[in-house]
Enzyme design. Sequence first.
Site, PDB file in Angstrom:
ATOM      1  N   GLY A 163       0.730  -1.518  -0.020  1.00 48.88           N
ATOM      2  CA  GLY A 163      -0.014  -0.241   0.195  1.00 48.88           C
ATOM      3  C   GLY A 163       0.718   0.945   0.220  1.00 48.88           C
ATOM      4  O   GLY A 163       1.743   1.484   0.852  1.00 48.88           O
ATOM      5  N   THR A 164       1.261   1.795  -0.882  1.00 44.84           N
ATOM      6  CA  THR A 164       2.228   2.445  -1.463  1.00 44.84           C
ATOM      7  C   THR A 164       1.913   4.605  -2.286  1.00 44.84           C
ATOM      8  O   THR A 164       0.592   4.307  -2.664  1.00 44.84           O
ATOM      9  CB  THR A 164       2.609   1.943  -2.648  1.00 44.84           C
ATOM     10  OG1 THR A 164       3.159   0.414  -2.141  1.00 44.84           O
ATOM     11  CG2 THR A 164       3.718   2.145  -3.023  1.00 44.84           C
TER      12      THR A 164
END
Lengths: 181, 248
Positions: free
Chosen positions: B36-37
């Site tokens: 998750g970036t």
Amino acid sequence: DRHAGMAGTGLAPDARQIVSRARSECAQYLSFYGDRIPAQILADRMAHYMHLFTLYWSVRPFGASSLMAVKDEHDGYALYLLEPSGECQRYHGAAIGKGRQAAKNEIEKLDLGNLSAAEAVRHVARIVYATHDEKDKEFECELSWICDASGGEFKRVPKHVVDEAVEAAKAALESDDEMDA
Amino acid sequence: ANRAILPARSSRPMASYGVPPALGVAPEMMEEISTGTTIMACQYDGGVVLGADSRTSTGTYVANRASDKITQVTDNVWMCRSGSAADTQNVCAYVKNLVEEHNMQRRGDEDPGMADVKLVATITQQLAYRNKDKLSAGMIIGGWDRKLGAQVYGIPLGGSMQRVPFTVGGSGSAYIYGWCDNTWRENMSRADAEAWVARAISLAIARDASSGGVVRLVTIHDKGSSRTMLEPRHQSLCESELPVIPRG
């Protein structure tokens, strides 16, 4: 593909099969790598393909050799000779077919490094006419090229250039005949 | 901006990865390791800058607070990874392998460590598209080559590919689309571009729970590539982050 073309001798259907395979290779490369196939990779793939038919007893080797001309962004213009044994070698000048020995001798006299494409067309036409064996049989000389003048694409040589070259070739032949006589 | 890039967030419940049982988190509640970036890349005058955060999360637990999401594919091409960590790592490995095989076949006078950026992007796109039902991977390819210069290609979830002047990706990208659109300028200098990317990632980290840690930057230009890391204490928006190198 646009940047590559072939001429074949020997059994015509075999030659067509080779062309068909080359076309598939170009299309497959374009679809996976997103760019036109480089000369050396196409040559390698065709060599592998032709060699395949020499490995198994159930198929016969191709009865055709071909000359492949490719424009490569790194190597420039490349000429490859494909043989039924699977050999694929890059040449400055090459000839295949019945009159190839005589044609090779003629080619060796040329200074290939310094010829322009237009000059080369004239020489090729001259050599084809000079080495054609049966003097009485009519034949058509078909010329294709890939060079800066053709926009880096494999195309038929424009008609007026062909006509000029063929005229010059016929004239050279007659003058040779006169000298011999 | 490339609106087609969707925030990539894996929501498949799977067996736990790397979480000590002592933490008391039930395995069924764990999600697969996901990056998750926030990732992004942009062209500047003479090269590209790639940026990423460094948080890898499994649900609410941060599995790695200093991960490296920008992976080198060749000397001149790097890839930002978002989505499932496993998927992108393996896609990247395949791409590296295929590019190397391709380079071996191409005898050339030029540096064998380099590859056309478009080639790398196309290979990545083919892998992503052909396996679209199995993968959850959003990638950004950035690099410099002699043929086309600085290039950025976005390859989002479905396996499409588009060349863009800049793009953002990952779950944190949703929060910075507007800011990026508003402040983007063509042909920035290297320093400006790096500052712009770092600022954008910091803004995303501030608002996205799945992004955090340090800001990693990679700059690629005609002379080579270089990598930097900006710690949170240097980014005023991320003061709540733990320092990577402990103070004192």
